[in-house]
Scaffold this motif. Structure first.
Motif, PDB file in Angstrom:
ATOM      1  N   GLY A 147      38.429  49.824  -7.301  1.00 13.46           N
ATOM      2  CA  GLY A 147      38.077  50.420  -5.889  1.00 13.46           C
ATOM      3  C   GLY A 147      37.044  51.507  -5.896  1.00 13.46           C
ATOM      4  N   CYS A 148      37.133  52.427  -6.597  1.00 18.08           N
ATOM      5  CA  CYS A 148      36.040  53.706  -6.831  1.00 18.08           C
ATOM      6  C   CYS A 148      34.660  53.113  -7.056  1.00 18.08           C
ATOM      7  N   ALA A 149      34.735  52.134  -8.107  1.00 20.55           N
ATOM      8  CA  ALA A 149      33.424  51.647  -8.517  1.00 20.55           C
ATOM      9  C   ALA A 149      32.873  50.838  -7.116  1.00 20.55           C
ATOM     10  N   GLN A 150      33.799  50.136  -6.557  1.00 15.13           N
ATOM     11  CA  GLN A 150      33.295  49.190  -5.309  1.00 15.13           C
ATOM     12  C   GLN A 150      32.737  50.133  -4.010  1.00 15.13           C
ATOM     13  N   MET A 151      33.668  51.293  -4.177  1.00 16.91           N
ATOM     14  CA  MET A 151      33.087  51.983  -2.920  1.00 16.91           C
ATOM     15  C   MET A 151      31.791  52.625  -2.993  1.00 16.91           C
ATOM     16  N   GLU A 152      31.295  52.764  -4.210  1.00 14.72           N
ATOM     17  CA  GLU A 152      29.979  53.091  -4.502  1.00 14.72           C
ATOM     18  C   GLU A 152      28.758  52.387  -3.950  1.00 14.72           C
ATOM     19  N   ARG A 153      29.203  51.136  -3.766  1.00 13.06           N
ATOM     20  CA  ARG A 153      28.360  50.032  -3.420  1.00 13.06           C
ATOM     21  C   ARG A 153      28.492  49.787  -1.746  1.00 13.06           C
ATOM     22  N   LEU A 154      29.478  50.462  -1.088  1.00 13.11           N
ATOM     23  CA  LEU A 154      30.178  49.834   0.088  1.00 13.11           C
ATOM     24  C   LEU A 154      28.788  49.775   0.962  1.00 13.11           C
ATOM     25  N   GLU A 155      28.018  51.213   1.212  1.00 10.65           N
ATOM     26  CA  GLU A 155      26.872  50.982   2.196  1.00 10.65           C
ATOM     27  C   GLU A 155      25.923  49.928   2.045  1.00 10.65           C
ATOM     28  N   GLY A 156      25.476  49.693   0.641  1.00  7.96           N
ATOM     29  CA  GLY A 156      24.564  48.593   0.394  1.00  7.96           C
ATOM     30  C   GLY A 156      25.282  47.023   0.863  1.00  7.96           C
ATOM     31  N   MET A 157      26.408  47.054   0.720  1.00  7.65           N
ATOM     32  CA  MET A 157      27.120  46.087   0.953  1.00  7.65           C
ATOM     33  C   MET A 157      26.936  45.567   2.364  1.00  7.65           C
ATOM     34  N   VAL A 158      27.371  46.736   3.196  1.00  9.16           N
ATOM     35  CA  VAL A 158      27.413  46.543   4.627  1.00  9.16           C
ATOM     36  C   VAL A 158      25.988  46.165   5.141  1.00  9.16           C
ATOM     37  N   ALA A 159      25.056  46.884   4.566  1.00  5.41           N
ATOM     38  CA  ALA A 159      23.677  46.709   4.869  1.00  5.41           C
ATOM     39  C   ALA A 159      23.064  45.086   4.627  1.00  5.41           C
ATOM     40  N   ALA A 160      23.581  44.730   3.363  1.00  3.85           N
ATOM     41  CA  ALA A 160      23.445  43.279   3.061  1.00  3.85           C
ATOM     42  C   ALA A 160      24.040  42.343   3.924  1.00  3.85           C
ATOM     43  N   LYS A 161      25.238  42.746   4.222  1.00  2.00           N
ATOM     44  CA  LYS A 161      26.001  41.606   5.160  1.00  2.00           C
ATOM     45  C   LYS A 161      25.469  41.700   6.719  1.00  2.00           C
ATOM     46  N   ARG A 162      25.042  42.612   7.067  1.00  2.00           N
ATOM     47  CA  ARG A 162      24.096  42.755   8.214  1.00  2.00           C
ATOM     48  C   ARG A 162      22.839  42.039   8.191  1.00  2.00           C
ATOM     49  N   GLU A 163      22.361  42.132   7.082  1.00  3.86           N
ATOM     50  CA  GLU A 163      20.729  41.354   7.064  1.00  3.86           C
ATOM     51  C   GLU A 163      21.312  39.892   7.004  1.00  3.86           C
ATOM     52  N   LEU A 164      22.313  39.546   6.285  1.00  2.39           N
ATOM     53  CA  LEU A 164      22.685  38.037   6.230  1.00  2.39           C
ATOM     54  C   LEU A 164      23.041  37.579   7.593  1.00  2.39           C
ATOM     55  N   ALA A 165      23.819  38.576   8.313  1.00  2.00           N
ATOM     56  CA  ALA A 165      24.322  38.096   9.722  1.00  2.00           C
ATOM     57  C   ALA A 165      22.777  37.751  10.555  1.00  2.00           C
ATOM     58  N   GLU A 166      22.110  38.583  10.371  1.00  2.00           N
ATOM     59  CA  GLU A 166      20.729  38.582  11.075  1.00  2.00           C
ATOM     60  C   GLU A 166      20.029  37.314  10.959  1.00  2.00           C
ATOM     61  N   ARG A 167      19.984  36.722   9.430  1.00  2.00           N
ATOM     62  CA  ARG A 167      19.295  35.584   9.132  1.00  2.00           C
ATOM     63  C   ARG A 167      20.142  34.456   9.887  1.00  2.00           C
ATOM     64  N   TYR A 168      21.604  34.559   9.669  1.00  2.00           N
ATOM     65  CA  TYR A 168      22.251  33.357  10.364  1.00  2.00           C
ATOM     66  C   TYR A 168      21.885  33.240  11.840  1.00  2.00           C
ATOM     67  N   LEU A 169      22.001  34.440  12.630  1.00  2.00           N
ATOM     68  CA  LEU A 169      21.724  34.559  13.988  1.00  2.00           C
ATOM     69  C   LEU A 169      20.389  34.007  14.205  1.00  2.00           C
ATOM     70  N   GLN A 170      19.232  34.173  13.543  1.00  2.00           N
ATOM     71  CA  GLN A 170      18.088  33.776  13.630  1.00  2.00           C
ATOM     72  C   GLN A 170      18.146  32.098  13.396  1.00  2.00           C
ATOM     73  N   ALA A 171      18.644  31.813  12.362  1.00  2.00           N
ATOM     74  CA  ALA A 171      18.785  30.459  12.064  1.00  2.00           C
ATOM     75  C   ALA A 171      19.338  29.224  13.089  1.00  2.00           C
ATOM     76  N   PHE A 172      20.086  29.849  13.992  1.00  2.00           N
ATOM     77  CA  PHE A 172      20.815  29.239  15.012  1.00  2.00           C
ATOM     78  C   PHE A 172      20.291  29.796  16.176  1.00  2.00           C
ATOM     79  N   SER A 173      19.516  30.586  16.425  1.00  2.00           N
ATOM     80  CA  SER A 173      19.060  31.286  17.751  1.00  2.00           C
ATOM     81  C   SER A 173      18.512  30.138  18.891  1.00  2.00           C
ATOM     82  N   ALA A 174      18.086  29.173  18.076  1.00  2.00           N
ATOM     83  CA  ALA A 174      17.509  27.986  19.082  1.00  2.00           C
ATOM     84  C   ALA A 174      18.591  26.840  19.220  1.00  2.00           C
ATOM     85  N   PHE A 175      19.346  26.707  18.399  1.00  2.00           N
ATOM     86  CA  PHE A 175      20.067  25.522  18.245  1.00  2.00           C
ATOM     87  C   PHE A 175      20.908  25.002  19.543  1.00  2.00           C
TER      88      PHE A 175
END
Ligand SMILES: *Cc1c(COP(=O)(O)O)cnc(C)c1O
Length: 410
Positions: A286-314
């Motif tokens: 968990g300690c090692a994983q927590m060092e990545r948390l900020e980066g993982m949240v940023a990556a997940k928000r980026e992925l969400a934005e990509r999904y939102l875009q891909a379906f925006s005109a669906f």
């Protein structure tokens, strides 16, 4: 079903072309090898180093420096005063409910749309789950519907509130921040205060999410996190109780470590308690994983934005966007089918799986599971609608990278 209506619905189904959905998902996932799982962890040199340190030093069990370190890292990120590491999220919920004074035959209010562990923890405490509707505003428990329901069924008795239909005490409410999207905690808190309900947040899916700038897991008197393998940060299995209350934290620690009094050799215990603490080897991960948390949240928000875009005109399906005022960790991305297309859900799931995309439907609402069928409940129209037409799409943080590579190639 008559032969004619069966035929008619087949024709209707055949009329909907599912290919554009697969194409939109493909555009997000890029060249990622198939199958693409719903949510997978990633480990590196740091995880290996800290876990090996436990083995090399013989500190693998429920004492050791990594437990304390992990608790401090999580408390800091969530913005809680105290964090108590627990063996898994379900055990953390169970202990949290008992610590808040939930007694056998009490009723605990929770959304019908949640993972089964929330309801199970209530049952483990000897209490009765009482299911409440959700809102499309957050995907979580609906404070307005909760208030309306309690107005209809709650009566004041002996300084508390009782369900007039069952005669049982209403003790607590457990909001769940579904897929990382925060519940409107001001509205929920107001209803809880009106009916004297303790708020225990199920923040198992929302580490790293904030609502009006405040971390999920800091709104209730206590809250629970999970570090299961599919969560944003994993310890293999693990959980946490968060609270700002010093005495409560002290008791939580004691109650989940067999209530053993601190002493160099004597075994003195002062209450019936649990062996629920997280082992050091899991905390190291968990300690090692927590060092990545900020980066993982940023990556997940980026992925969400990509999904939102891909379906925006669906034309008949949209990706669920975080509620206003919230910064979601987007634990799982959710595709919401238009109401007229709810009947396509299972065909679409089959098509996605056939295409190597491990999508999944929402959980079966709790009141539809055999062991919870007879539990008290509010009207659950939104919960049933939600479960009929939501699909979760692969959401591992590293998928954002795959998308970046794909965008560069185009
Ligand atoms: C994961 C989860 C839990 C339970 O956590 P475990 O660590 O798997 O026991 C509880 N509630 C919800 C909503 C979850 O998603």
């Amino acid at each position: 079903m008559t032969a004619l209506s069966a035929q008619a619905s087949d024709i209707n189904s055949a009329a909907v072309d599912l290919q554009p959905v697969l194409a939109a998902v493909d555009a997000v996932l890029g060249a990622q090898p198939r199958p693409v799982e719903l949510h997978e962890p990633r480990f590196g040199a740091r995880e290996r180093e800290l876990v090996l340190d436990c083995i090399d030093t013989n500190w693998v069990s429920s004492a050791g420096q990594y437990v304390t370190r992990f608790e401090q890292m999580v408390a800091k990120v969530a913005g809680a005063r105290h964090a108590v590491a627990i063996v898994n999220g379900t055990a953390a919920l169970h202990a949290a409910l008992l610590l808040e004074g939930v007694k056998p035959n009490d009723e605990v209010l929770l959304p019908a749309i949640t993972f089964v562990a929330t309801a199970n923890a209530v049952s483990h405490a000897g209490a009765v789950p009482h299911f409440v509707d959700s809102t499309w505003d957050t995907l979580g428990i609906d404070p307005v519907a909760l208030d309306k329901h309690l107005e209809a069924i709650a009566v004041q008795r002996d300084g508390g509130w009782v369900n007039r239909q069952t005669g049982r005490r209403l003790r607590a409410v457990v909001p769940v921040h579904i897929f990382g999207h925060p519940v409107d905690m001001a509205a929920l808190g107001a209803v809880a205060a009106k009916y004297g309900l303790v708020v225990v947040e199920d923040a198992t899916e929302s580490l790293g999410s904030t609502w009006n700038g405040q971390g999920c897991g800091t709104f209730g008197h206590s809250a629970v996190l999970s570090f299961n393998g599919n969560k944003i940060v994993t310890t293999g299995g693990g959980g946490m109780i968060l609270t700002d209350d010093d005495d409560h934290a002290r008791h939580a620690r004691h109650f989940t470590s067999t209530a053993k009094k601190s002493h160099a050799w004597a075994f003195e215990h002062d209450e019936v308690a649990y062996n629920y603490r997280l082992p050091n080897i899991n905390a190291a991960l968990g300690c090692a994983q927590m060092e990545r948390l900020e980066g993982m949240v940023a990556a997940k928000r980026e992925l969400a934005e990509r999904y939102l875009q891909a379906f925006s005109a669906f034309p008949w399906a949209k990706i669920y966007r975080e509620p206003k005022g919230a910064q979601s960790n987007y634990w799982l991305n959710t595709l919401v089918l238009d109401r007229d297309y709810a009947a396509e859900r299972d065909r679409l799931l089959a098509a996605l799986h056939g295409h190597g995309i491990r999508a999944r439907p929402l959980w079966t609402p709790m009141h539809m599971l055999p062991m919870y069928r007879d539990c008290p409940r509010a009207p659950l129209a939104v919960a049933e609608d939600m479960s009929a037409r939501c699909i979760n799409l692969p959401s591992s943080p590293f998928l954002a990278e795959a998308g970046r590579t794909n965008a560069n190639q185009r």
